[in-house]
Design a protein around this motif. Structure first.
Motif, PDB file in Angstrom:
ATOM      1  N   LEU A 188       0.875  -1.174   0.000  1.00 44.33           N
ATOM      2  CA  LEU A 188       0.000   0.000   0.000  1.00 44.33           C
ATOM      3  C   LEU A 188       0.905   1.214   0.000  1.00 44.33           C
ATOM      4  O   LEU A 188       1.801   1.357   0.831  1.00 44.33           O
ATOM      5  CB  LEU A 188      -0.896   0.006   1.235  1.00 44.33           C
ATOM      6  N   ASN A 189       0.654   2.087  -0.963  1.00 42.26           N
ATOM      7  CA  ASN A 189       1.539   3.225  -1.151  1.00 42.26           C
ATOM      8  C   ASN A 189       0.670   4.471  -1.293  1.00 42.26           C
ATOM      9  O   ASN A 189       0.063   4.687  -2.338  1.00 42.26           O
ATOM     10  CB  ASN A 189       2.365   2.969  -2.424  1.00 42.26           C
ATOM     11  N   GLY A 190       0.597   5.272  -0.217  1.00 40.85           N
ATOM     12  CA  GLY A 190      -0.294   6.419  -0.266  1.00 40.85           C
ATOM     13  C   GLY A 190      -1.715   5.944  -0.456  1.00 40.85           C
ATOM     14  O   GLY A 190      -2.204   5.092   0.287  1.00 40.85           O
ATOM     15  N   ASP A 191      -2.373   6.456  -1.488  1.00 41.46           N
ATOM     16  CA  ASP A 191      -3.758   6.063  -1.741  1.00 41.46           C
ATOM     17  C   ASP A 191      -3.860   4.856  -2.662  1.00 41.46           C
ATOM     18  O   ASP A 191      -4.956   4.442  -3.021  1.00 41.46           O
ATOM     19  CB  ASP A 191      -4.519   7.229  -2.414  1.00 41.46           C
ATOM     20  N   SER A 192      -2.738   4.305  -3.074  1.00 41.92           N
ATOM     21  CA  SER A 192      -2.841   3.275  -4.112  1.00 41.92           C
ATOM     22  C   SER A 192      -2.308   1.927  -3.647  1.00 41.92           C
ATOM     23  O   SER A 192      -1.464   1.839  -2.753  1.00 41.92           O
ATOM     24  CB  SER A 192      -2.105   3.727  -5.373  1.00 41.92           C
ATOM     25  N   VAL A 193      -2.840   0.882  -4.288  1.00 41.23           N
ATOM     26  CA  VAL A 193      -2.341  -0.475  -4.089  1.00 41.23           C
ATOM     27  C   VAL A 193      -1.307  -0.712  -5.170  1.00 41.23           C
ATOM     28  O   VAL A 193      -1.595  -0.523  -6.347  1.00 41.23           O
ATOM     29  CB  VAL A 193      -3.479  -1.507  -4.278  1.00 41.23           C
ATOM     30  N   ARG A 194      -0.117  -1.121  -4.787  1.00 39.65           N
ATOM     31  CA  ARG A 194       0.917  -1.371  -5.787  1.00 39.65           C
ATOM     32  C   ARG A 194       1.169  -2.865  -5.901  1.00 39.65           C
ATOM     33  O   ARG A 194       1.256  -3.573  -4.891  1.00 39.65           O
ATOM     34  CB  ARG A 194       2.253  -0.688  -5.410  1.00 39.65           C
ATOM     35  N   ILE A 195       1.268  -3.338  -7.133  1.00 35.46           N
ATOM     36  CA  ILE A 195       1.602  -4.750  -7.385  1.00 35.46           C
ATOM     37  C   ILE A 195       2.970  -4.781  -8.053  1.00 35.46           C
ATOM     38  O   ILE A 195       3.184  -4.104  -9.068  1.00 35.46           O
ATOM     39  CB  ILE A 195       0.581  -5.411  -8.335  1.00 35.46           C
ATOM     40  N   ASP A 196       3.877  -5.519  -7.498  1.00 36.65           N
ATOM     41  CA  ASP A 196       5.153  -5.764  -8.167  1.00 36.65           C
ATOM     42  C   ASP A 196       4.911  -6.904  -9.149  1.00 36.65           C
ATOM     43  O   ASP A 196       4.921  -8.082  -8.777  1.00 36.65           O
ATOM     44  CB  ASP A 196       6.219  -6.133  -7.130  1.00 36.65           C
ATOM     45  N   ARG A 197       4.672  -6.549 -10.387  1.00 35.66           N
ATOM     46  CA  ARG A 197       4.254  -7.559 -11.372  1.00 35.66           C
ATOM     47  C   ARG A 197       5.378  -8.533 -11.709  1.00 35.66           C
ATOM     48  O   ARG A 197       5.124  -9.619 -12.224  1.00 35.66           O
ATOM     49  CB  ARG A 197       3.689  -6.873 -12.622  1.00 35.66           C
ATOM     50  N   GLY A 198       6.617  -8.141 -11.425  1.00 30.62           N
ATOM     51  CA  GLY A 198       7.735  -9.067 -11.619  1.00 30.62           C
ATOM     52  C   GLY A 198       7.697 -10.216 -10.612  1.00 30.62           C
ATOM     53  O   GLY A 198       8.124 -11.327 -10.905  1.00 30.62           O
ATOM     54  N   ARG A 199       7.210  -9.949  -9.413  1.00 27.30           N
ATOM     55  CA  ARG A 199       7.138 -10.987  -8.374  1.00 27.30           C
ATOM     56  C   ARG A 199       5.828 -11.774  -8.440  1.00 27.30           C
ATOM     57  O   ARG A 199       5.771 -12.928  -8.022  1.00 27.30           O
ATOM     58  CB  ARG A 199       7.225 -10.343  -6.991  1.00 27.30           C
ATOM     59  N   CYS A 200       4.777 -11.145  -8.932  1.00 25.15           N
ATOM     60  CA  CYS A 200       3.428 -11.746  -8.907  1.00 25.15           C
ATOM     61  C   CYS A 200       3.376 -13.004  -9.778  1.00 25.15           C
ATOM     62  O   CYS A 200       3.872 -13.009 -10.901  1.00 25.15           O
ATOM     63  CB  CYS A 200       2.424 -10.714  -9.419  1.00 25.15           C
ATOM     64  N   ASP A 201       2.782 -14.063  -9.234  1.00 18.28           N
ATOM     65  CA  ASP A 201       2.621 -15.289 -10.036  1.00 18.28           C
ATOM     66  C   ASP A 201       1.152 -15.508 -10.434  1.00 18.28           C
ATOM     67  O   ASP A 201       0.764 -16.610 -10.805  1.00 18.28           O
ATOM     68  CB  ASP A 201       3.166 -16.516  -9.289  1.00 18.28           C
ATOM     69  N   GLN A 202       0.361 -14.451 -10.322  1.00 16.61           N
ATOM     70  CA  GLN A 202      -1.067 -14.470 -10.719  1.00 16.61           C
ATOM     71  C   GLN A 202      -1.865 -15.543  -9.980  1.00 16.61           C
ATOM     72  O   GLN A 202      -2.796 -16.108 -10.539  1.00 16.61           O
ATOM     73  CB  GLN A 202      -1.221 -14.678 -12.241  1.00 16.61           C
ATOM     74  N   CYS A 203      -1.528 -15.795  -8.725  1.00 18.74           N
ATOM     75  CA  CYS A 203      -2.267 -16.831  -7.992  1.00 18.74           C
ATOM     76  C   CYS A 203      -3.690 -16.382  -7.673  1.00 18.74           C
ATOM     77  O   CYS A 203      -4.568 -17.213  -7.456  1.00 18.74           O
ATOM     78  CB  CYS A 203      -1.536 -17.201  -6.709  1.00 18.74           C
ATOM     79  N   GLY A 204      -3.906 -15.077  -7.576  1.00 17.60           N
ATOM     80  CA  GLY A 204      -5.257 -14.552  -7.336  1.00 17.60           C
ATOM     81  C   GLY A 204      -5.646 -14.451  -5.874  1.00 17.60           C
ATOM     82  O   GLY A 204      -6.762 -14.036  -5.556  1.00 17.60           O
ATOM     83  N   ALA A 205      -4.732 -14.796  -4.959  1.00 14.37           N
ATOM     84  CA  ALA A 205      -5.085 -14.777  -3.530  1.00 14.37           C
ATOM     85  C   ALA A 205      -5.483 -13.377  -3.080  1.00 14.37           C
ATOM     86  O   ALA A 205      -6.405 -13.211  -2.271  1.00 14.37           O
ATOM     87  CB  ALA A 205      -3.914 -15.299  -2.705  1.00 14.37           C
ATOM     88  N   CYS A 206      -4.813 -12.358  -3.582  1.00 17.49           N
ATOM     89  CA  CYS A 206      -5.123 -10.977  -3.169  1.00 17.49           C
ATOM     90  C   CYS A 206      -6.536 -10.594  -3.609  1.00 17.49           C
ATOM     91  O   CYS A 206      -7.286  -9.966  -2.850  1.00 17.49           O
ATOM     92  CB  CYS A 206      -4.099 -10.004  -3.739  1.00 17.49           C
ATOM     93  N   ALA A 207      -6.900 -10.987  -4.811  1.00 21.38           N
ATOM     94  CA  ALA A 207      -8.254 -10.673  -5.300  1.00 21.38           C
ATOM     95  C   ALA A 207      -9.300 -11.427  -4.500  1.00 21.38           C
ATOM     96  O   ALA A 207     -10.373 -10.898  -4.195  1.00 21.38           O
ATOM     97  CB  ALA A 207      -8.360 -11.010  -6.792  1.00 21.38           C
ATOM     98  N   ASP A 208      -8.986 -12.664  -4.129  1.00 17.98           N
ATOM     99  CA  ASP A 208      -9.949 -13.478  -3.375  1.00 17.98           C
ATOM    100  C   ASP A 208     -10.307 -12.847  -2.036  1.00 17.98           C
ATOM    101  O   ASP A 208     -11.447 -12.945  -1.581  1.00 17.98           O
ATOM    102  CB  ASP A 208      -9.384 -14.890  -3.125  1.00 17.98           C
ATOM    103  N   VAL A 209      -9.327 -12.201  -1.384  1.00 13.35           N
ATOM    104  CA  VAL A 209      -9.601 -11.660  -0.041  1.00 13.35           C
ATOM    105  C   VAL A 209     -10.119 -10.224  -0.093  1.00 13.35           C
ATOM    106  O   VAL A 209     -10.519  -9.682   0.935  1.00 13.35           O
ATOM    107  CB  VAL A 209      -8.343 -11.710   0.868  1.00 13.35           C
ATOM    108  N   CYS A 210     -10.095  -9.615  -1.251  1.00 13.67           N
ATOM    109  CA  CYS A 210     -10.469  -8.200  -1.339  1.00 13.67           C
ATOM    110  C   CYS A 210     -11.990  -8.059  -1.462  1.00 13.67           C
ATOM    111  O   CYS A 210     -12.539  -8.154  -2.560  1.00 13.67           O
ATOM    112  CB  CYS A 210      -9.776  -7.525  -2.519  1.00 13.67           C
ATOM    113  N   VAL A 211     -12.642  -7.815  -0.344  1.00 14.96           N
ATOM    114  CA  VAL A 211     -14.115  -7.726  -0.379  1.00 14.96           C
ATOM    115  C   VAL A 211     -14.567  -6.455  -1.099  1.00 14.96           C
ATOM    116  O   VAL A 211     -15.699  -6.371  -1.568  1.00 14.96           O
ATOM    117  CB  VAL A 211     -14.728  -7.767   1.044  1.00 14.96           C
ATOM    118  N   ALA A 212     -13.674  -5.471  -1.187  1.00  8.85           N
ATOM    119  CA  ALA A 212     -14.035  -4.225  -1.877  1.00  8.85           C
ATOM    120  C   ALA A 212     -13.947  -4.375  -3.399  1.00  8.85           C
ATOM    121  O   ALA A 212     -14.306  -3.458  -4.136  1.00  8.85           O
ATOM    122  CB  ALA A 212     -13.118  -3.091  -1.424  1.00  8.85           C
TER     123      ALA A 212
END
Ligand code: SF4
Ligand code: SF4
Length: 323
Positions: free
Chosen positions: A91-115
């Motif tokens: 979390l960086n200021g008002d934004s969510v940052r994804i390091d796309r180089g590290r991300c393996d597209q597992c989707g866990a972050c999306a699964d827990v994001c109720v918003a």
């Protein structure tokens, strides 16, 4: 050995019917009214061999799933940071940052994001799973003369999945349309075409060099496949996306008119003026749009292009509407 269970029998039948072919899609849009006749369901395949400068579905271009972020929805709860085993979310200021180089597209972050501030564009599905969705709307197709439209991305870039989905639709009596860029090996294109009721065929730039610059590929197979569709008198509507600064110049409009009027049975051409509906998607994918300042053409400009194409004795529509 005992007799097979009902589940085993069901799976065997699905396999026999080849309904377990898998493909990657990024959306199924219901009640679509601009993707062919009647009420339709549009299935968006993920992945495209072209890289058009003004693509209004940038999430369709990659064949891999991608995260899309809506900062405005984020409540800064931090659940996505906790959920990510790759340490790719911050979390960086008002934004969510994804390091796309590290991300393996597992989707866990999306699964827990109720918003629903994080969304994964792209998921693997079987033909059977898609058919479950399509079957729900058969009554609307029947009443309106509609059906299913396969779009993308480029449907032909997943040819086995496309073919099995089309066959499943036909076996269920569902009319099919395919929205294609036409950049397909002709033998493959022809082998699938017999299962398609209507082609929505994109034609953007006629000159080969300029087409390569704008999309990354040449026009040879695009022109050849369209010529063949016209010669064999198959259902085809040519779609001309009117893209200011890319293909709206007099030379290209003239070439489009000349080319289409040279085809057998002169297919209808539908002008689709550029709109900015997909512009924010580039930011949500952390991508820079190629032409960020492009504005939609005015209605006068659209009408002028329609008149120019009509001069070639073509049946011209704008957004599906007659002039
Ligand atoms: S889980 Fe969703 S709402 Fe919570 S911080 Fe992450 S993106 Fe924002
Ligand atoms: S998709 Fe998985 S790896 Fe990528 S940011 Fe989300 S939780 Fe992390």
């Amino acid at each position: 050995m005992g007799s097979p269970s009902p589940i085993d029998r069901h799976l065997r039948r699905l396999r026999q019917d080849r309904l377990l072919s898998t493909g990657t899609i990024f959306d199924i849009k219901k009640f679509a009214i601009h993707d062919g006749p009647g009420v339709r369901t549009t299935v968006f395949f993920k992945g495209c061999p072209l890289g058009c400068w003004l693509c209004h579905n940038p999430e369709s271009q990659s064949f891999e799933p991608e995260l899309m972020i809506r900062d405005g929805r984020c409540t800064r709860c931090g659940d996505c940071v906790e959920a990510c085993a790759q340490d790719a979310v911050s979390l960086n200021g008002d934004s969510v940052r994804i390091d796309r180089g590290r991300c393996d597209q597992c989707g866990a972050c999306a699964d827990v994001c109720v918003a629903e501030a994080i969304e994964v564009a792209g998921r693997d599905v079987t033909v059977a799973e898609v058919m479950v969705e399509l079957e729900k709307d058969v009554v609307y197709y029947d009443e309106s003369g509609g059906g299913v439209t396969v779009s993308g991305g480029e449907p032909f870039a997943q040819p086995d999945f496309l073919l099995e989905l089309l066959k499943a639709c036909k076996s269920r009596g569902i009319e099919t349309a395919v929205d294609t860029c036409g950049h397909v090996a002709p033998h493959l294109f022809r082998s699938v075409a017999e299962h398609v009721d209507l082609f929505l065929y994109d034609l953007k730039v006629i000159d080969d060099e300029r087409h390569r610059e704008f999309t990354g590929v040449g026009v040879e197979s695009i022109h050849e496949n369209l010529r063949w569709l016209a010669e064999t008198n198959r259902g085809v509507i040519v779609r001309f996306p009117l893209l200011p600064g890319v293909n709206d110049d007099e030379a290209n409009i003239h070439s489009v008119g000349e080319f289409l009027s040279s085809l057998a049975n002169r297919p209808r051409v539908d002008i689709l003026p550029y709109h900015k509906a997909g512009a924010d998607k580039y930011g949500r994918l952390d991508r820079e749009p190629r032409l960020p300042d492009t504005e939609p053409p005015s209605e006068e400009e659209v009408a002028g292009v329609a008149r120019r194409l009509s001069d070639f004795s073509l049946n011209v529509t704008v957004r599906g509407e007659s002039l």
